[in-house]
Design a protein around this motif. Structure first.
Motif, PDB file in Angstrom:
ATOM      1  N   VAL A   1       0.859  -1.180   0.000  1.00  0.00           N
ATOM      2  CA  VAL A   1       0.000   0.000   0.000  1.00  0.00           C
ATOM      3  C   VAL A   1       0.901   1.237   0.000  1.00  0.00           C
ATOM      4  O   VAL A   1       2.021   1.199   0.518  1.00  0.00           O
ATOM      5  CB  VAL A   1      -0.943   0.027   1.221  1.00  0.00           C
ATOM      6  N   PRO A   2       0.452   2.331  -0.583  1.00  0.00           N
ATOM      7  CA  PRO A   2       1.255   3.558  -0.510  1.00  0.00           C
ATOM      8  C   PRO A   2       1.289   4.080   0.923  1.00  0.00           C
ATOM      9  O   PRO A   2       0.271   4.039   1.624  1.00  0.00           O
ATOM     10  CB  PRO A   2       0.495   4.525  -1.432  1.00  0.00           C
ATOM     11  N   ARG A   3       2.435   4.528   1.360  1.00  0.00           N
ATOM     12  CA  ARG A   3       2.551   5.064   2.732  1.00  0.00           C
ATOM     13  C   ARG A   3       2.134   6.531   2.724  1.00  0.00           C
ATOM     14  O   ARG A   3       2.951   7.445   2.833  1.00  0.00           O
ATOM     15  CB  ARG A   3       3.966   4.878   3.239  1.00  0.00           C
ATOM     16  N   THR A   4       0.846   6.717   2.566  1.00  0.00           N
ATOM     17  CA  THR A   4       0.267   8.058   2.525  1.00  0.00           C
ATOM     18  C   THR A   4      -0.781   8.176   3.618  1.00  0.00           C
ATOM     19  O   THR A   4      -1.250   7.175   4.178  1.00  0.00           O
ATOM     20  CB  THR A   4      -0.398   8.329   1.173  1.00  0.00           C
TER      21      THR A   4
ATOM     22  N   GLY B   1       5.711   9.555  -4.233  1.00  0.00           N
ATOM     23  CA  GLY B   1       5.006  10.518  -3.382  1.00  0.00           C
ATOM     24  C   GLY B   1       4.606   9.998  -2.025  1.00  0.00           C
ATOM     25  O   GLY B   1       3.614  10.484  -1.444  1.00  0.00           O
ATOM     26  N   GLU B   2       5.354   9.055  -1.469  1.00  0.00           N
ATOM     27  CA  GLU B   2       5.006   8.559  -0.135  1.00  0.00           C
ATOM     28  C   GLU B   2       5.290   9.624   0.915  1.00  0.00           C
ATOM     29  O   GLU B   2       6.273  10.356   0.825  1.00  0.00           O
ATOM     30  CB  GLU B   2       5.758   7.267   0.165  1.00  0.00           C
ATOM     31  N   GLU B   3       4.439   9.666   1.938  1.00  0.00           N
ATOM     32  CA  GLU B   3       4.499  10.720   2.954  1.00  0.00           C
ATOM     33  C   GLU B   3       5.081  10.248   4.280  1.00  0.00           C
ATOM     34  O   GLU B   3       5.425  11.066   5.133  1.00  0.00           O
ATOM     35  CB  GLU B   3       3.079  11.264   3.199  1.00  0.00           C
ATOM     36  N   LEU B   4       5.198   8.918   4.453  1.00  0.00           N
ATOM     37  CA  LEU B   4       5.658   8.361   5.721  1.00  0.00           C
ATOM     38  C   LEU B   4       6.690   7.275   5.458  1.00  0.00           C
ATOM     39  O   LEU B   4       6.648   6.596   4.428  1.00  0.00           O
ATOM     40  CB  LEU B   4       4.483   7.752   6.507  1.00  0.00           C
ATOM     41  N   THR B   5       7.612   7.103   6.394  1.00  0.00           N
ATOM     42  CA  THR B   5       8.502   5.941   6.342  1.00  0.00           C
ATOM     43  C   THR B   5       7.721   4.711   6.797  1.00  0.00           C
ATOM     44  O   THR B   5       6.613   4.821   7.344  1.00  0.00           O
ATOM     45  CB  THR B   5       9.712   6.127   7.264  1.00  0.00           C
ATOM     46  N   GLU B   6       8.301   3.529   6.598  1.00  0.00           N
ATOM     47  CA  GLU B   6       7.610   2.324   7.044  1.00  0.00           C
ATOM     48  C   GLU B   6       7.406   2.340   8.552  1.00  0.00           C
ATOM     49  O   GLU B   6       6.333   1.985   9.057  1.00  0.00           O
ATOM     50  CB  GLU B   6       8.386   1.072   6.642  1.00  0.00           C
ATOM     51  N   ALA B   7       8.427   2.775   9.301  1.00  0.00           N
ATOM     52  CA  ALA B   7       8.306   2.816  10.757  1.00  0.00           C
ATOM     53  C   ALA B   7       7.211   3.789  11.192  1.00  0.00           C
ATOM     54  O   ALA B   7       6.409   3.486  12.081  1.00  0.00           O
ATOM     55  CB  ALA B   7       9.639   3.208  11.383  1.00  0.00           C
TER      56      ALA B   7
ATOM     57  N   PRO C   1      -0.958   1.293 -19.380  1.00  0.00           N
ATOM     58  CA  PRO C   1       0.227   2.134 -19.184  1.00  0.00           C
ATOM     59  C   PRO C   1       0.657   2.217 -17.719  1.00  0.00           C
ATOM     60  O   PRO C   1      -0.169   2.200 -16.806  1.00  0.00           O
ATOM     61  CB  PRO C   1      -0.232   3.503 -19.701  1.00  0.00           C
ATOM     62  N   VAL C   2       1.966   2.311 -17.515  1.00  0.00           N
ATOM     63  CA  VAL C   2       2.528   2.433 -16.164  1.00  0.00           C
ATOM     64  C   VAL C   2       2.139   3.786 -15.585  1.00  0.00           C
ATOM     65  O   VAL C   2       2.352   4.820 -16.229  1.00  0.00           O
ATOM     66  CB  VAL C   2       4.059   2.301 -16.209  1.00  0.00           C
ATOM     67  N   PRO C   3       1.558   3.839 -14.385  1.00  0.00           N
ATOM     68  CA  PRO C   3       1.205   5.127 -13.786  1.00  0.00           C
ATOM     69  C   PRO C   3       2.440   6.016 -13.599  1.00  0.00           C
ATOM     70  O   PRO C   3       3.553   5.525 -13.387  1.00  0.00           O
ATOM     71  CB  PRO C   3       0.594   4.740 -12.437  1.00  0.00           C
ATOM     72  N   GLU C   4       2.226   7.291 -13.657  1.00  0.00           N
ATOM     73  CA  GLU C   4       3.328   8.257 -13.550  1.00  0.00           C
ATOM     74  C   GLU C   4       4.050   8.112 -12.219  1.00  0.00           C
ATOM     75  O   GLU C   4       3.437   7.941 -11.166  1.00  0.00           O
ATOM     76  CB  GLU C   4       2.766   9.675 -13.684  1.00  0.00           C
TER      77      GLU C   4
END
Length: 432
Positions: free
Chosen positions: A115-118, A153-159, A317-320
């Motif tokens: 999942v995106p870390r957003t 464009g992820e906003e958080l680290t995994e931790a 197509p591959v997302p941007e």
């Protein structure tokens, strides 16, 4: 949290070895492979000996944009009760996308995708976990996954992501140190940095597994010996907190029992090495659920996940912002896994098709994304070949047709020729 000790993933292929293995305190079974009303005798015997059995789900898709499916939650709850388990576990991942939220066809990955870390994805995941917690009879723990690809464009680290998840929901964490190693190789993420930021007191238990590196990409295969870097991460974790349980995962390419026992010994040694002085704390309860609607976030997450999954399995197509080369690696890995699993759930297909099975399936998969699980996928593949007049060998085509007719109806074929002919005629008329 209950102390589990040292365990191993229970699989039918090594059931006898696991029963006879010394020092096994508990086992973990893939939830979807266990039928509550017909538990494998091996698991029954282990339970009678007092060995804890934990069901480990792989298909719930808690990180997806949709709310958890009530039927899947009920099935997971039934398995926990049938096994007398102290907890159940699942993954922080999405496994399907599309559907009503995006007004597009439903797509199945057949694999755990990150999942995106957003903030949006975190809000959706938190609500999905609360829904699951309310439906399950025992506590839930969720696992960090391995990934070949990174979201832009992820906003958080995994931790940070895991800390906020545990803080908001009170969910326990299943930390897979092999996945931390995978993300180190594939995404440049420092395992020590991830461990330093995790809410270690929330750990339910730890997974350890092997893999292999090819062309600079680490593949979390669960089919190879545990490498030293993974054991070193386990030692680092154990130097920070005493894990309630540690479990060896092996899903394929099973070695002799002595080799598995040696890996378990190395795992115990790594934990002991990391022992030392620790100050274990108690994880506090979750905060009250937020009353803010997640619907806008669900919509955004749904669109993003559908675009990614479509690029991986349907050739769109591959997302941007995504790495095209890495997405290609992931797409080929998904297709290969899909071919392998279909061969397991329908072992007659490789026998009928011989060496032509794999190339035929991979060619089929390029234009036919999976929409409803592997068993349906096997039937659709066979039907695709038959409609195309394949395979070329008449004997193989006849056997494939018999196989498909035997399994494509709502009930097994009758042994009476008249009824069998009627059903076959009906299917032929429906196809017209």
């Amino acid at each position: 949290m209950e102390r589990l000790g040292t365990g191993i993933g229970w699989r039918p292929e090594i059931a006898d070895a696991v029963e006879n293995m010394p020092g096994i305190d508990w086992v973990e079974a893939v939830a979807e492979n266990v039928c509550p009303g017909h538990l494998p005798e091996s698991l029954r015997r282990l339970r009678e000996r007092g060995v804890t059995v934990v069901p480990h789900g792989v298909s719930l898709g808690l990180g997806g944009a949709d709310r958890p499916d009530a039927g899947r939650l009920l099935a997971l709850a039934e398995r926990a009760e049938a096994l007398g388990s102290p907890l159940v576990t699942e993954h922080i991942a999405f496994v399907r996308a599309g559907g009503p939220l995006t007004a597009s066809p439903r797509l199945e990955a057949g694999h755990l995708l990150p999942v995106p870390r957003t903030r949006d994805a975190l809000a959706v995941l938190c609500e999905n976990i609360r829904i699951a917690q309310d439906a399950l009879p025992v506590p839930l723990a969720v696992e960090n996954i391995a990934a070949l690809i990174s979201w832009p464009g992820e906003e958080l680290t995994e931790a940070q992501f895991l800390y906020e998840l545990a803080d908001r929901t009170g969910v326990r964490l299943l930390i897979d140190v092999a996945n931390l190693h995978t993300n180190h190789v594939n995404r440049g993420e420092d395992p020590a940095e991830a461990l330093a930021g995790l809410p270690l007191e929330a750990i339910a238990y730890v997974h350890v597994a092997g893999g292999f590196e090819r062309d600079g990409v680490w593949h979390d295969s669960h089919a190879h010996p545990v490498p030293r870097p993974v054991l070193d991460i386990l030692t680092e974790l154990a130097s920070r907190v005493s894990p309630p349980g540690v479990l060896l995962e092996r899903d394929e390419n099973f070695p002799e029992p002595a080799e598995l026992e040696a890996e378990l010994a190395a795992i115990r040694e790594a934990v002991e090495k990391g022992g030392g002085a620790r100050a274990d704390g108690a994880w506090r309860a979750a905060a009250e659920p937020s009353s803010v609607s997640t619907e806008p976030a669900r919509q955004r997450v749904a669109l993003a996940q559908t675009a990614l999954l479509s690029a991986l399995v349907a050739g769109t197509p591959v997302p941007e912002g995504f790495d095209r080369v890495r997405l290609g690696v992931q797409a080929r890995a998904l297709a290969g896994k899909r071919a392998d699993v279909v061969a397991k759930v329908a072992p007659e297909l490789p026998v009928i098709l011989g060496a032509g099975y794999r190339p035929a399936f991979l060619a089929y998969a390029q234009g036919a994304p999976m929409t409803d699980g592997y068993r349906r996928d096997a039937l659709d593949f066979a039907e695709h070949l038959l409609l195309a007049g394949e395979p070329g060998d008449a004997r193989a085509r006849r056997e494939l047709r018999e196989w498909w007719l035997e399994r494509s109806g709502p009930a097994p074929r009758s042994r009476r020729p008249g009824l069998r002919l009627a059903r076959a005629t009906r299917r032929a008329l429906l196809r017209r």
